[in-house]
Design a protein around this motif. Structure first.
Motif, short mmCIF file in Angstrom:
data_model
loop_
_atom_site.label_atom_id
_atom_site.label_comp_id
_atom_site.label_asym_id
_atom_site.label_seq_id
_atom_site.Cartn_x
_atom_site.Cartn_y
_atom_site.Cartn_z
N THR A 98 -2.54 14.58 8.96
CA THR A 98 -2.12 13.74 7.82
C THR A 98 -0.83 12.76 8.16
OG1 THR A 98 -0.35 15.65 7.49
CG2 THR A 98 -2.51 15.66 6.11
N THR A 154 4.86 17.29 8.90
CA THR A 154 3.45 16.99 8.69
C THR A 154 2.44 17.85 9.60
OG1 THR A 154 3.43 15.35 10.59
CG2 THR A 154 4.16 14.51 8.37
N ARG A 173 1.42 9.89 8.58
CA ARG A 173 1.94 8.79 7.51
C ARG A 173 2.27 7.66 7.88
NH1 ARG A 173 2.87 14.43 6.34
NH2 ARG A 173 3.52 14.79 4.23
N ARG A 223 1.44 1.95 2.25
CA ARG A 223 0.23 2.74 2.27
C ARG A 223 -1.07 1.80 2.28
NH1 ARG A 223 3.19 6.28 -1.35
NH2 ARG A 223 2.17 5.30 -2.89
N THR A 240 11.41 11.65 9.27
CA THR A 240 10.23 12.00 9.10
C THR A 240 10.16 13.08 8.12
OG1 THR A 240 7.96 12.51 10.04
CG2 THR A 240 9.85 13.04 11.32
N ASP A 296 7.36 9.42 1.11
CA ASP A 296 6.48 10.18 2.09
C ASP A 296 6.06 9.35 3.20
OD1 ASP A 296 5.18 12.61 2.95
OD2 ASP A 296 3.30 11.92 1.84
#
Length: 541
Positions: free
Chosen positions: A101, A97, A103, A487, A94, A134
């Motif tokens: 935020t 973060t 992911r 995403r 990972t 990301d």
């Protein structure tokens, strides 16, 4: 740095172990560049003793901090030394973060014919994909072989009622664990994409059809999915019962007593039942692989009999799936020699057809060869024995159902679907774009010859892939496309053209690799697939 845990404990200072609070307790991972990496996290209790052939249970909680810096053993299998029944562990890569935020999470399911493999194999190192995309990347192990994919009512679990497909149950348990723990690793529990290759690709599809997991799985990436059907890649319930009864008899116990025999002895007895050619076995199904059995609960029917998943899909196949098996280092214990003339080709093709039928006639063999010769001539493709054998193998076991299910989803499904043909060639003496050629490019491990040799039937002295600007571009484009899809966007990458939703009536397949990095084309080698429509050898979706 990771997001603070649910109890708002402070984040670790630079130089400290990286801590995350899971539902079972606090774990300590380590930093690797801008990533934090956790290895060997228990997502279920060890499936040993009374829990052999039982539904997965939550891991026992612990006090203090548990180290999560080393991979756990792969699930027990015949080819990896040190593999173990105690194998239900996950690994997480990972980016650092902040809490606001979170992911996307990409869960990857390894392949291996439901018999071998592991999420901790070096080819699936999630660092490059997590960094470039990301993403929070998760890999894991699940039960295999006799321990993971079979059926017998004597194993009915008193808590769940399930009595089959424990490996598929493990995968579902992993997804529930990810959903419950994603935020502890900086991941969004409401944005989980499930990807996998081969057996793992089929699993993404099967899991997305389970009602209980529909709220968890946002989209799927089935890669070279081996969609199961009997008698080729799944046991019938009757044959599965018979297999456990045979090995119980050989080991001098009852079916229920198989929970108590040494794991290695049980595994070896299962391998003996399915050793040799399909025609010489005591059970007639599971002729090539032994994936999930239709039990009416976790698997209500085969994929070809059910509606397609109601989630966005990125379906991927390779250009020559069969060259994984017809290459110079085939994975089979007793591989078929490469055919060099018409007579040898005929017998090699019969061997492929034997994988899906106990009765293969001369007429079926001749019709298959004639259809593929005619299609190759029309398409300007090679007609040598090795090429024809390769195409028949790959289409029969993989590409036919992948393409036809994609076409059905385009006609009947209610969610967007993107179809990719991965076409980047391997190095000589290997040939084509084999089944499983995708994973090293998705994870960016294509240049790691030791990692490749640990996963594929190739020696490190004969690298499977080139390592140059084209390979890097293909790998980065692949990662970018999958990351955009994860995403929730239309898959896009700087080196790729606009990728339309799949429509069988127009060019809409993205071809990745080969002479150019990426382009849009019609479904390739469509003529070859028509033979399977007409022959009835494989079920048509």
């Amino acid at each position: 740095m990771l997001a603070p845990s649910a109890d708002h404990s402070p984040s670790p200072e630079p130089g400290d172990d990286v801590l995350a609070r899971t539902t079972a307790g606090v774990i300590a991972g380590e930093r690797a560049g801008r990533l934090s990496v956790f290895r060997g996290i228990p997502y279920a209790a060890p499936p040993v003793g009374k829990l052999r052939f039982a539904s997965p249970r939550p891991p026992a909680p612990w006090n203090g901090v548990r180290e999560a810096k080393a991979f756990a053993p792969e699930s027990l299998q015949p080819i990896i030394p040190g593999s173990s029944e105690d194998s239900l562990y996950a690994n997480v890569w990972t980016p650092g973060t902040a809490p606001d935020t979170l992911r996307p999470v990409l869960v990857y399911i390894h392949g291996g014919g439901w018999m071998v493999g592991g999420g901790s194999l070096p080819v699936y190192d999630g660092a490059r994909l997590a960094d470039r995309g990301d993403l929070v990347v998760v890999t894991f192990n699940y039960r295999l072989g006799a321990f993971g994919f079979g059926l017998h009512e004597e194993y009915a679990d008193p808590e769940t009622g399930d009595f089959a497909d424990w490996g598929l149950q493990d995968q579902a348990a992993l997804l529930r664990w990810v959903h419950a723990n994603a935020a502890a690793f900086g991941g969004d529990p409401g944005n989980i994409t499930v990807a996998g290759t081969s057996a793992g690709g089929a699993s993404t599809w099967q899991l997305a059809l389970q009602p209980e997991l529909r709220p968890i799985i946002r989209r799927i990436v089935p890669i070279s999915a081996c969609h199961v059907w009997d008698p080729s890649t799944s046991l019938t319930p009757a044959d599965s019962r018979r297999a456990y009864e045979i090995i119980a008899d050989r080991l001098g116990t009852t079916v229920a007593g198989l929970r108590e025999v040494p794991a290695a002895a049980l595994s070896a007895a299962w391998e003996e039942v399915f050793g040799g050619l399909p025609g010489g076995r005591e059970v007639g199904s599971g002729r090539e692989f032994r994936g999930p059995v239709v039990d009416g609960r976790r698997m209500t029917a085969f994929d070809w009999e059910l509606p397609t998943p109601d989630v966005p899909i990125m379906a991927i196949h390779t250009r020559t799936e069969g060259s994984f098996y017809t290459g110079p280092c085939p994975p089979q214990p007793t591989p078929t020699p490469r055919p060099t003339d018409a007579a040898e080709l005929r017998e090699a093709v019969r061997g492929v057809l034997d994988k899906g039928s106990a009765k293969v006639t001369d007429e079926l063999v001749d019709a298959c060869l004639a259809a593929y010769r005619e299609a190759a001539e029309a398409d300007g493709l090679p007609q040598d024995p090795l090429s024809l054998w390769t195409e028949i193998w790959g289409d029969a076991l993989f590409r036919y159902q992948i393409v036809r299910l994609s076409e059905r989803h385009a006609r009947e499904g209610g969610t967007p679907q993107y179809v990719m043909e991965f076409a980047h060639p391997v190095r000589a003496p290997h040939h084509g774009t084999p089944h499983e050629a995708t994973s090293p490019f998705l994870f960016g491990t294509y240049a790691d010859t030791e990692a490749i040799a640990a996963t594929y039937p190739v020696p490190p002295s004969t690298p499977l892939f080139h390592d140059g600007p084209a390979e890097r571009a293909v790998s980065e484009t692949f990662m970018d496309l999958v990351a955009a899809f994860a995403r929730g966007e239309v898959p896009a990458a700087p080196a790729a053209p606009e990728w339309p939703v799949f429509d069988p009536e127009r060019p809409s397949t993205l071809v990745l690799g080969g002479e150019r990095i990426a382009g849009i084309a019609p479904t390739s080698k469509a003529r070859q697939l028509r033979f399977w429509d007409e022959s009835g050898w494989v079920p048509r979706p």
